[in-house]
Design a protein around this motif. Structure first.
Motif, PDB file in Angstrom:
ATOM      1  N   ILE A 184       0.826  -1.200   0.000  1.00 32.91           N
ATOM      2  CA  ILE A 184       0.000   0.000   0.000  1.00 32.91           C
ATOM      3  C   ILE A 184       0.869   1.263   0.000  1.00 32.91           C
ATOM      4  CG2 ILE A 184      -1.856  -1.153   1.270  1.00 32.91           C
ATOM      5  CD1 ILE A 184      -0.759   0.397   3.792  1.00 32.91           C
ATOM      6  N   HIS A 185       0.199   2.413  -0.117  1.00 34.78           N
ATOM      7  CA  HIS A 185       0.877   3.682   0.116  1.00 34.78           C
ATOM      8  C   HIS A 185       1.047   3.839   1.626  1.00 34.78           C
ATOM      9  CE1 HIS A 185      -0.198   5.897  -3.888  1.00 34.78           C
ATOM     10  NE2 HIS A 185       0.440   4.752  -4.074  1.00 34.78           N
ATOM     11  N   VAL A 186       2.188   3.435   2.123  1.00 39.64           N
ATOM     12  CA  VAL A 186       2.454   3.543   3.557  1.00 39.64           C
ATOM     13  C   VAL A 186       2.574   5.015   3.938  1.00 39.64           C
ATOM     14  CG1 VAL A 186       3.997   2.850   5.426  1.00 39.64           C
ATOM     15  CG2 VAL A 186       3.700   1.358   3.421  1.00 39.64           C
ATOM     16  N   HIS A 187       3.237   5.778   3.077  1.00 35.78           N
ATOM     17  CA  HIS A 187       3.485   7.192   3.320  1.00 35.78           C
ATOM     18  C   HIS A 187       2.896   8.010   2.172  1.00 35.78           C
ATOM     19  CE1 HIS A 187       6.289   5.802   6.361  1.00 35.78           C
ATOM     20  NE2 HIS A 187       6.844   5.024   5.447  1.00 35.78           N
ATOM     21  N   CYS A 188       2.697   9.296   2.421  1.00 33.35           N
ATOM     22  CA  CYS A 188       2.209  10.161   1.348  1.00 33.35           C
ATOM     23  C   CYS A 188       2.656  11.600   1.608  1.00 33.35           C
ATOM     24  CB  CYS A 188       0.694  10.065   1.182  1.00 33.35           C
ATOM     25  SG  CYS A 188      -0.263  10.472   2.666  1.00 33.35           S
ATOM     26  N   TRP A 189       2.852  12.315   0.507  1.00 30.70           N
ATOM     27  CA  TRP A 189       3.299  13.708   0.567  1.00 30.70           C
ATOM     28  C   TRP A 189       2.729  14.461  -0.630  1.00 30.70           C
ATOM     29  CZ3 TRP A 189       6.737   9.540   0.472  1.00 30.70           C
ATOM     30  CH2 TRP A 189       7.413   9.252   1.664  1.00 30.70           C
ATOM     31  N   SER A 190       2.741  15.787  -0.527  1.00 27.65           N
ATOM     32  CA  SER A 190       2.587  16.638  -1.697  1.00 27.65           C
ATOM     33  C   SER A 190       3.986  17.008  -2.172  1.00 27.65           C
ATOM     34  CB  SER A 190       1.802  17.910  -1.352  1.00 27.65           C
ATOM     35  OG  SER A 190       2.568  18.750  -0.499  1.00 27.65           O
ATOM     36  N   GLU A 191       4.079  17.658  -3.314  1.00 27.02           N
ATOM     37  CA  GLU A 191       5.397  17.970  -3.868  1.00 27.02           C
ATOM     38  C   GLU A 191       6.212  18.880  -2.932  1.00 27.02           C
ATOM     39  OE1 GLU A 191       3.980  19.368  -7.612  1.00 27.02           O
ATOM     40  OE2 GLU A 191       3.687  21.428  -6.922  1.00 27.02           O
ATOM     41  N   ASP A 192       5.580  19.852  -2.292  1.00 31.75           N
ATOM     42  CA  ASP A 192       6.308  20.746  -1.387  1.00 31.75           C
ATOM     43  C   ASP A 192       6.670  20.056  -0.074  1.00 31.75           C
ATOM     44  OD1 ASP A 192       6.248  22.881  -3.162  1.00 31.75           O
ATOM     45  OD2 ASP A 192       4.305  23.580  -2.438  1.00 31.75           O
ATOM     46  N   GLU A 193       5.872  19.069   0.324  1.00 29.68           N
ATOM     47  CA  GLU A 193       6.111  18.384   1.603  1.00 29.68           C
ATOM     48  C   GLU A 193       7.283  17.410   1.547  1.00 29.68           C
ATOM     49  OE1 GLU A 193       1.387  18.522   2.902  1.00 29.68           O
ATOM     50  OE2 GLU A 193       2.235  16.778   1.865  1.00 29.68           O
ATOM     51  N   PHE A 194       7.710  17.041   0.345  1.00 28.01           N
ATOM     52  CA  PHE A 194       8.799  16.069   0.252  1.00 28.01           C
ATOM     53  C   PHE A 194      10.174  16.723   0.273  1.00 28.01           C
ATOM     54  CE2 PHE A 194      11.549  12.822  -1.650  1.00 28.01           C
ATOM     55  CZ  PHE A 194      11.188  11.729  -0.876  1.00 28.01           C
TER      56      PHE A 194
END
Length: 299
Positions: A184-194
């Motif tokens: 699964i998607h264990v983690h997630c971010w937006s482009e600025d959050e990464f």
């Protein structure tokens, strides 16, 4: 060759390298002089058994290296042995991504590159989820986590509308186990959050990265991902200076992307105006007239 920003980032790939977790959509490599080997946890037959919802005809490449990236990392590859690494929609699936980023850096030759793509949580089924805090990534990195926790799986199931409150404890355990295997998607971010994640790997982990190029959600109509090319520096540099360089380059590229998207929206609104076809016809007539006059002028 793909004219998309994703395809153009492939221009940085050359020589021999690996793609991690290609799934049934290996990264297209339109430029010559590139040899790719695949690293995956499952054989094609196992992947088909896990992902029964895929459309008919979906195919998985047979891996050259079989490895569970959460456990084995890139232990099958020698230090400074690869000209490139591709990690397209991989890092968000891992129990502990920071160690994997360090492993990628380890196997790259000085001057070699990693091409990374990640889904932007705002435009996928992760839209109801919060970004994974950097502090949480660091905690799991320091704890040497190798298995996705129940908490991560439950967060994914609940906030992607998969959770069924009528599940028995046995059914819940079966769902947890299946989704761990399906990755699964264990983690997630937006482009600025990464961006802070990259900065942390430089300042606190000592990885020597230069940002060569990036693509952002707004670069593509109905976009849902962002991507970037990091180069393992040829010459070591001060950590803080290197992080500042990456941050500045990221901000410039993101600003350029937003400005381009704004211009495209303005052009689209102009084309939607009722009088636009007439305006375009007049403009073309004037242009042909000016070109005609230019040809008649004596040299």
């Amino acid at each position: 060759m793909s004219p998309t920003p994703r395809g153009l980032l492939a221009r940085f790939l050359s020589g021999c390298g690996v793609e991690l977790g290609p799934g049934y959509h290996p990264m297209p490599v339109p430029f010559p002089g590139v040899t790719v080997r695949y690293v995956d946890r499952w054989q094609p037959e196992e992947n088909h058994a896990l992902f029964t919802n895929l459309e008919a005809g979906a195919t998985f490449p047979r891996p050259d290296i079989v490895a569970n990236l959460d456990v084995d990392r890139l232990s099958a590859l020698d230090d400074q042995s690869q000209d490139f690494v591709i990690a397209s929609h991989v890092l968000e699936h891992l129990a502990e991504p920071l160690t994997q980023i360090a492993e990628i850096h380890r196997v790259l030759k000085p001057g070699a590159v990693v091409l990374v793509f990640l889904p932007d949580r705002r435009y996928t089924f992760d839209r109801k989820r919060s970004a994974t805090p950097l502090e949480h990534l660091v905690e799991e990195h320091q704890a040497r986590v190798t298995v996705v926790s129940d908490a991560h799986v439950e967060d994914y199931l609940r906030k992607t509308d998969v959770w069924d409150p009528s599940w028995t404890p046995e059914q819940q355990r079966a769902e947890f186990d299946l989704n761990r295997q399906r990755s699964i998607h264990v983690h997630c971010w937006s482009e600025d959050e990464f961006l802070p994640v990259i900065e942390y790997t430089i300042v606190d982990m000592g990885l020597q990265w230069e940002l060569l190029d990036a693509t952002f959600v707004e670069d593509v109509p109905d976009g849902f991902e962002f991507g970037f090319v990091l180069q393992r520096a040829r010459v070591p540099a001060d950590r803080a200076v290197m992080a500042d360089r990456v941050r500045l380059a990221w901000q410039v590229l993101a600003s350029r992307s937003r400005q381009h998207a704004k211009t495209e929206r303005q052009i689209a609104r102009l084309r939607a105006l009722p009088g636009y076809p007439v305006f375009r016809g007049v403009w073309r007539t004037q242009r042909r007239f000016r070109e005609s006059l230019a040809k008649r002028r004596p040299v």
